[in-house]
Design a protein around this motif. Structure first.
Motif, PDB file in Angstrom:
ATOM      1  N   LYS A  81       0.834  -1.212   0.000  1.00  0.00           N
ATOM      2  CA  LYS A  81       0.000   0.000   0.000  1.00  0.00           C
ATOM      3  C   LYS A  81       0.868   1.261   0.000  1.00  0.00           C
ATOM      4  O   LYS A  81       1.990   1.256   0.501  1.00  0.00           O
ATOM      5  N   ILE A  82       0.322   2.329  -0.566  1.00  0.00           N
ATOM      6  CA  ILE A  82       1.005   3.618  -0.535  1.00  0.00           C
ATOM      7  C   ILE A  82       0.817   4.221   0.854  1.00  0.00           C
ATOM      8  O   ILE A  82      -0.309   4.396   1.319  1.00  0.00           O
ATOM      9  N   GLU A  83       1.931   4.533   1.513  1.00  0.00           N
ATOM     10  CA  GLU A  83       1.894   5.168   2.833  1.00  0.00           C
ATOM     11  C   GLU A  83       2.877   6.335   2.818  1.00  0.00           C
ATOM     12  O   GLU A  83       4.010   6.188   2.359  1.00  0.00           O
ATOM     13  N   PHE A  84       2.436   7.479   3.307  1.00  0.00           N
ATOM     14  CA  PHE A  84       3.299   8.650   3.269  1.00  0.00           C
ATOM     15  C   PHE A  84       2.886   9.657   4.328  1.00  0.00           C
ATOM     16  O   PHE A  84       1.813   9.543   4.934  1.00  0.00           O
ATOM     17  N   VAL A  85       3.759  10.647   4.540  1.00  0.00           N
ATOM     18  CA  VAL A  85       3.500  11.737   5.472  1.00  0.00           C
ATOM     19  C   VAL A  85       3.685  13.051   4.725  1.00  0.00           C
ATOM     20  O   VAL A  85       4.666  13.226   3.994  1.00  0.00           O
ATOM     21  N   ILE A  86       2.725  13.958   4.874  1.00  0.00           N
ATOM     22  CA  ILE A  86       2.830  15.307   4.315  1.00  0.00           C
ATOM     23  C   ILE A  86       2.921  16.284   5.476  1.00  0.00           C
ATOM     24  O   ILE A  86       2.097  16.243   6.401  1.00  0.00           O
TER      25      ILE A  86
END
Length: 292
Positions: free
Chosen positions: A54-59
């Motif tokens: 899965k795509i996991e990220f922090v902005i």
């Protein structure tokens, strides 16, 4: 008619392109796996057979008034946007209560979107437009009201499975995070590794995000139980603290640390804590109840 995973992944790539155009500076969008988008493209092109992670990220969002930063953690399930997006906002300038309220407001807003609608950009805009009110002084936030209505909270219990948990630094991190947050449960070390964490939803989700980042890949939440409560949730807890669970092991090969935990002992432990039903969910094996 439900959309295919491939159609969902194509929409996710489209939304990621929009995010990178909105946040072009290096480090503004931090992917947990830097190869995530490449792997999805290969999957869609047919050069990769296995379903990509899965795509996991922090902005990191800069709020203008007041001058604060909010880290928005995002997880896109494979079927998003046709299933709910997982979001969690945090800021060092918010205390637990304010952060709880912020995430409740954000979750409520995202819940108004129809299946199939992309909503990360909308979530960012909501935070930029509405987060200022959550940075009020604690005096205002906690000021008692004679007409205050009981606040309903969600009590959550997460059952987390890992292929193994051996490393001392990882075990220490799990225990430290569990004791820092207002959660109870246990961490069973060895192979497999099992973690149960229970408490208010926001605290459990923060625990889940914290132990996984930056690079714990072979871990998943197998089962979650959620209940509404107007109290402090103490009556819903099955555990009184957050502790490490050490059981006997089979096949101890010394320095290789390649040993399996005694699942019979683990089943007895679950029975004592009214959680026998989770055994089959975790391992796909029906438990043998002594009462049957």
């Amino acid at each position: 008619m439900s959309a295919s995973v491939k159609e969902s992944l194509q929409l996710q790539l489209l939304e990621m392109e929009m995010l990178f155009s909105m946040f072009p500076n290096q480090g503004e969008v931090k992917l947990e796996d830097v190869n995530a988008l490449t792997n999805i493209k290969r999957y869609l092109e047919g050069t990769r057979e296995a379903l990509p992670p899965k795509i996991e990220f922090v902005i990191t969002l800069q709020i203008e008034e007041p001058k604060v930063k909010i880290d928005l953690q995002v997880t896109m399930p494979h079927s998003y946007p046709y299933v709910a997006l997982q979001l969690f906002g945090r800021s060092s300038e918010l205390d637990r209560h304010q952060q709880l309220l912020l995430n409740k407001g954000l979750t409520s807003y995202i819940g108004t979107f129809d299946p199939g609608e992309l909503c990360v950009c909308a979530a960012i805009q909501w935070l930029q437009d509405n987060s200022a009110s959550y940075f009020l002084s604690r005096k205002l936030v906690y000021e008692p009201s004679t007409q205050a209505k009981p606040v309903k909270n969600t009590f959550l219990r997460m059952w987390i499975y890992s292929h193994h948990i051996y490393q001392q630094d990882l075990r220490k991190k799990i225990l430290d995070v569990g004791k820092r947050l207002d959660v109870t449960g246990f961490c069973m070390t060895g192979k497999p590794g099992i973690i149960c964490v229970e408490g208010f939803k926001e605290h459990c989700e923060e625990f889940w995000h914290t132990i996984r980042y930056p690079n714990w890949k072979h871990i998943s939440c197998k089962h979650a139980e959620s209940m509404e409560t107007e109290g402090n949730g103490e009556d819903l807890r099955l555990f009184h603290s957050f502790e490490e669970l050490l059981l006997e092991a089979h096949g101890d090969y010394g320095l290789r640390n390649d040993y399996h935990m005694n699942l019979g002992q683990f089943l007895e432990f679950l029975k004592k804590h009214k959680s026998e039903h989770v055994f089959q969910i975790l391992f796909g094996i029906e438990s043998k109840s002594s009462e049957s």
